[in-house]
Design an enzyme around this catalytic site. Structure first.
Site, mmCIF file in Angstrom:
data_model
loop_
_atom_site.group_PDB
_atom_site.id
_atom_site.type_symbol
_atom_site.label_atom_id
_atom_site.label_comp_id
_atom_site.label_asym_id
_atom_site.label_seq_id
_atom_site.Cartn_x
_atom_site.Cartn_y
_atom_site.Cartn_z
ATOM 1 N N SER B 316 0.864 -1.111 -0.013
ATOM 2 C CA SER B 316 -0.047 0.062 0.119
ATOM 3 C C SER B 316 0.807 1.267 -0.010
ATOM 4 C CB SER B 316 -0.899 0.075 1.074
ATOM 5 O OG SER B 316 -1.866 -0.979 1.115
ATOM 6 N N HIS B 359 -15.299 -0.100 3.243
ATOM 7 C CA HIS B 359 -14.914 1.382 3.648
ATOM 8 C C HIS B 359 -16.250 2.278 3.678
ATOM 9 C CE1 HIS B 359 -10.639 0.127 3.854
ATOM 10 N NE2 HIS B 359 -10.747 0.578 4.963
ATOM 11 N N CYS B 372 -7.676 2.294 1.702
ATOM 12 C CA CYS B 372 -8.697 1.551 1.259
ATOM 13 C C CYS B 372 -8.231 1.121 -0.236
ATOM 14 C CB CYS B 372 -9.878 2.372 1.117
ATOM 15 S SG CYS B 372 -11.312 1.709 0.127
#
Lengths: 368, 601
Positions: B316, B359, B372
């Site tokens: 991420s 989310h 997310c």
């Protein structure tokens, strides 16, 4: 009995001064030679000076008696020396792989050294007696002297001490030549000599002794052993060049490249530090000493004196020549001390005893 | 009347013999001392004079505060001088037995030096112990040719710490000796083989001196004739701070991975860690075959510098790249939002978000803060892989960062062109989905990601990471000063960085942020977590955390990777927190006295 004052006057002062000069040089040289030893270098000097003092006493004793008187008793001297040599083989101390020394009251003596002057006197007596009857010696005449030479010779070589053995053998042969032999006897002696040398080579010589001779012929044959030592000795002498490296400034011996540099290889120290000029002066001193010894023989009162003086001079001549040639790699490496100069009490005493006889003979040259 | 005793003829012979003797002796003396005297003198000098190398101490390596990280200490080394050996087997076998060295090892060493003159001492063993020293001294007489020399030896007081940065020195080998680079070296020399030791070999190595010594027939030194003193190598002053390094090292105890902490404003590397590590001291004493195989065969690869050579999917953390490009191009703005239900159907499969329940509606800020995945799947697809690649490339992620360590690896940032070139296959959009969250074909090293962090922190500017600040000669003169080198200067719209930075600040400081539990007292740290699937092994996820602090005016950038560590937020972020706390001394500052002092400033 006291010594006649005239005799003292007739002492050969030239010989004395010459000898003292050689000994003085020897001591100075020894100081340099032993300075590299990690401990006890003074010990060597003290022992050498002590031996010298003992030697002076021996000279005094020799001078006190007429050489003829000593000669008449020479067989006792001979048997005593021989006894000591046998004793060495039985109870001798082993050092450096050889059994050459006996310990008497803490002092180690090398009896083979004493045999040198003793044998000269002993043989001179025999030869003189023979000469009185017969002017020219034949085979029969020399059989005795040869036998009395070979007995100690073999015993000494067995120690092993090839150097001293050679000196004894050559000295008596030269003495035989001096008194004169029949021509045929020379021829026979020559043949026997050749044959004997084969036997000696085959049977008597130890492998290391043969190696020394090989390495003399080819210096690089044994680079780590005797060839190496001979080479290092030669380098030491050669590196002295014209004026030498200076007293106490020799490096080869100090750094222990040369074994036995305080005894048999002592000349390498002198040659390195004093160079060509010093060495020539040193040679002249020796040659003049030897010449003086010959003079003593020439001027002796009788034939007995001549033979003894000649014999004693021969010992010194042979030792000097072989020793120096060895250091300069012109002779195989055999253990022979340089008279007056090499460290070693027995050797010095033996030399001084010889000097004592020379003085004795010269002192009594005008006797009627 | 006096009678003439012996025949007079004999005396004439005697005189002749004496003359001949004198002539022979004099001629021989003349031959040796005059004709060959010079040669003999030369031989006698050679015999006794040995030229010995006096090894120059290597330059010292110091941290930013002047604390010693690598220096030299005296070491007793054992040598054999082949020329001085009188009995080969006696010396070699005797030594092998005495010191319990392999006989073959000794022969090998002698063979390596076979091209050198026999008077050249060959190093047999480094760093002999006092016991061994005593044994050798006692048996010296039986070991002609053996000598002991005191030489400087490399010493790393902190052992394994910083091993990958400092590197190690080791004896030069036969192959290296043949290369041009090492033409001035001789067998037994030590060279830097890794890390800074290798990179700065030319500076660290001093100029060896020479000592002329007199030796005796046994090769023992008798006295020194003259000496040309060696010149020590230059000292390396690093940007590294030992305290910070220590904290990271401590945090990594028992873990695998790598971390880089640097000053984004200059590129100065404050700390660099790679674990597992090795002890460079082992190399300095001449590593044994056993130790070497233990290190080189270790499946955890302790010799690999994970910080600069370990390539991992960035997970991420890579979302920042997509976010930056998308915002710059206006593909998304701060109001653009996507609905996350925990999954993203694409083609025949569904790409999952890490949060199973989803989310909900997520904009760029929450997308970063809560990381997310679905948000970035959408963004990534809109961007396309080539534009992500473009951004990554602009940041410098596809190439080497240029850090002053040897062997740095390039990153892999895919593009359609790259795939065609590499695999001769077209790019599939589904792959873009993976790439947008730092999976798939993206492979980066921790040092790449610290540059990403710095890129954001500096708003488009990065500097070449530099470990060394300056090189100082032993006399104190500056040999070389390393000024900051700008690597990238990418101009993006002002808003882009503001939005991304707010997002990263939120990651740590906003409730729901993936690193919220790691917020630091009194200071705003910004960061981004990453949890990357270790696809090939499947043994667990790599935990990433990149960060900078303070958020308002960053002076520290960090990149932390814990291999197979699990979640970035729980494994890597605490390391960053500890570092930040230390660097900004928040704990001490909170004590009343310190607080007072700070207020008065």
């Amino acid at each position: 009995m006291r010594i006649d004052k005239r005799r003292l006057y007739h002492l050969d002062w030239f010989l004395i001064c010459n000898g003292l000069a050689l000994f003085g040089i020897g001591i100075l040289n020894l100081v340099s030679a032993t300075s590299s030893f990690y401990s006890g270098s003074y010990n060597f000097i003290i022992k050498q000076l002590a031996a010298f003092l003992v030697g002076l006493v021996i000279i005094a004793i020799i001078l006190r008696f007429d050489y003829r008187v000593i000669t008449y008793q020479s067989k006792w001297l001979y048997w005593s020396a021989l006894f000591l040599i046998v004793l060495v083989l039985v109870v001798g101390m082993i050092a450096g792989g050889a059994r050459r020394w006996i310990n008497i009251f803490g002092i180690s003596l090398q009896p083979s050294e004493f045999m040198k002057p003793v044998l000269v006197v002993f043989l001179a007596n025999i030869l003189y007696q023979k000469k009185k009857e017969n002017m020219v010696l034949g085979l029969k005449g020399i059989a005795g002297p040869i036998l009395w030479t070979l007995i100690p010779f073999f015993l000494i070589v067995k120690q092993p001490d090839l150097g001293t053995g050679i000196i004894i053998l050559f000295t008596s042969l030269i003495m035989l030549w001096f008194v004169g032999l029949k021509k045929s006897t020379y021829a026979i002696l020559g043949c026997v000599g050749v044959a004997a040398s084969f036997i000696v080579w085959k049977i008597l010589l130890k492998p290391y002794q043969k190696m020394r001779i090989f390495s003399f012929i080819n210096i690089d044959a044994d680079p780590s052993g005797f060839g190496y030592h001979a080479k290092q000795a030669m380098i030491a002498v050669g590196s002295g060049k014209f004026l030498g490296k200076g007293y106490m400034a020799g490096t080869q011996h100090k750094l222990q490249f040369i074994p036995e540099h305080h005894t048999d290889f002592i000349f390498t120290v002198f040659g390195e530090e004093w160079g060509f000029v010093g060495s020539i002066i040193f040679f002249i001193l020796f040659i003049s000493f030897i010449y003086r010894g010959i003079k003593v023989a020439m001027n002796a009162h009788d034939e007995l004196g001549s033979i003894i003086a000649f014999g004693m001079t021969t010992i010194i001549y042979l030792q000097f020549t072989i020793n120096v040639l060895m250091a300069m790699h012109l002779a195989p490496v055999v253990g022979i001390p340089l008279p007056f100069v090499s460290y070693g009490g027995s050797s010095l005493l033996s030399v001084l005893a010889s000097v004592g006889f020379l003085l004795n003979i010269s002192m009594r040259r005008y006797m009627f | 009347m006096k009678q003439q005793a012996a025949p007079i003829m004999k005396y004439k012979w005697c005189k002749l013999v004496l003359i001949i003797t004198m002539v022979v002796l004099s001629l021989r003396l003349w031959d040796l001392q005059i004709m060959r005297g010079t040669e003999m003198r030369r031989l006698s000098e050679q015999n006794r004079i040995r030229v010995k190398k006096v090894i120059a101490p290597r330059g010292v390596i110091l941290d930013t505060q002047g604390r010693v990280l690598a220096d030299t200490r005296p070491s007793f080394n054992l040598y054999i001088t082949p020329e001085d050996i009188t009995d080969f087997s006696q010396t070699v076998d005797g030594l092998a037995k005495l010191l319990d060295i392999d006989r073959e090892d000794i022969l090998d060493k002698l063979k390596t030096a076979s091209g050198f003159p026999p008077s050249f001492p060959v190093k047999i063993k480094s760093d002999v112990t006092k016991d061994e020293l005593a044994k050798v001294e006692v048996n010296r007489v039986y070991l002609p040719g053996v000598s002991i020399q005191i030489e400087p030896k490399r010493n790393y007081p902190y052992g394994k710490m910083m091993a990958h940065m400092l590197g190690y020195v080791s004896e030069i080998n036969g192959d290296e000796l043949k290369t041009k680079e090492y033409k001035d070296y001789s067998p037994g020399d030590y060279i830097g083989k890794y890390g800074l030791e290798r990179k700065y070999e030319a500076f660290l190595r001093g100029v060896d001196g020479e000592k002329r010594v007199e030796v005796d027939a046994m090769g023992r030194e008798v006295r020194t004739l003259d000496i040309v003193e060696p010149t020590a190598g230059n000292n390396l002053h690093l940007n590294v701070n030992l305290d910070t390094q220590q904290i990271v090292e401590n945090e990594f105890e028992g873990k695998k991975g790598g971390a880089v902490i640097l000053d984004p404003k200059t590129g100065s590397v404050i700390a660099l860690v790679s674990r597992p590590a090795f002890d460079p001291n082992k190399f300095a004493s001449g590593i044994t075959k056993k130790d070497w195989s233990a290190i080189s065969m270790d499946p955890s690869h302790p010799l690999q510098n994970r910080a600069t050579q370990g390539r991992y999917p960035p997970g991420s953390t890579f979302k920042m790249v997509a976010a930056l490009k998308a915002l710059e191009l206006g593909i998304v703005n701060k109001h653009t939002s996507y609905n996350c239900r925990g999954g993203f159907p694409f083609g025949k499969r569904v790409f999952k978000c890490w949060k199973k329940g989803g989310h909900g509606s997520v904009g760029v800020h929450r997308g970063i803060v809560e990381s997310c995945d679905v948000y970035f799947y959408n963004v990534g697809l809109k961007l396309g892989v080539d534009r992500i690649h473009e951004m990554a490339d602009a940041i410098g992620l596809g190439k080497q960062t240029g850090i002053d360590l040897p062997g740095e690896k390039k990153g892999v940032v895919p593009s359609t062109e790259w795939k065609m070139k590499t695999f001769k296959e077209p790019w599939y959009e589904g792959e873009t989905v993976s790439v947008s969250i730092g999976q798939g074909a993206v492979w980066l090293t921790p040092i790449h990601l610290v540059q990403l962090s710095a890129f954001v922190a500096n708003e488009g500017v990065t500097f070449k990471p530099q470990i060394v600040r300056k090189i100082i000669s032993p006399e104190g003169k500056t040999v070389k000063m390393f000024e900051p080198v700008m690597e990238t200067n990418v101009r993006l719209k002002k808003d882009v960085f503001r939005i991304v930075k707010e997002g990263m600040k939120g990651v740590v400081n906003e409730p729901g942020g993936t690193a919220y539990s790691n917020r630091v007292q009194n200071i705003n740290m910004s960061g981004k977590t990453g949890t990357a699937q270790a696809s090939s092994t499947g043994k667990g996820d790599h935990a990433w955390f990149i960060a900078y602090a303070p958020a308002e005016d960053p002076t520290v950038s960090m990149s932390i990777l814990v291999e197979m560590g699990g979640h970035g937020g729980s494994q890597s972020a605490p390391v960053a927190k500890a570092v930040a706390e230390n660097i900004f001394k928040v704990n001490e500052a909170s004590s009343p006295r310190e607080a007072n002092l700070n207020e008065n400033r």
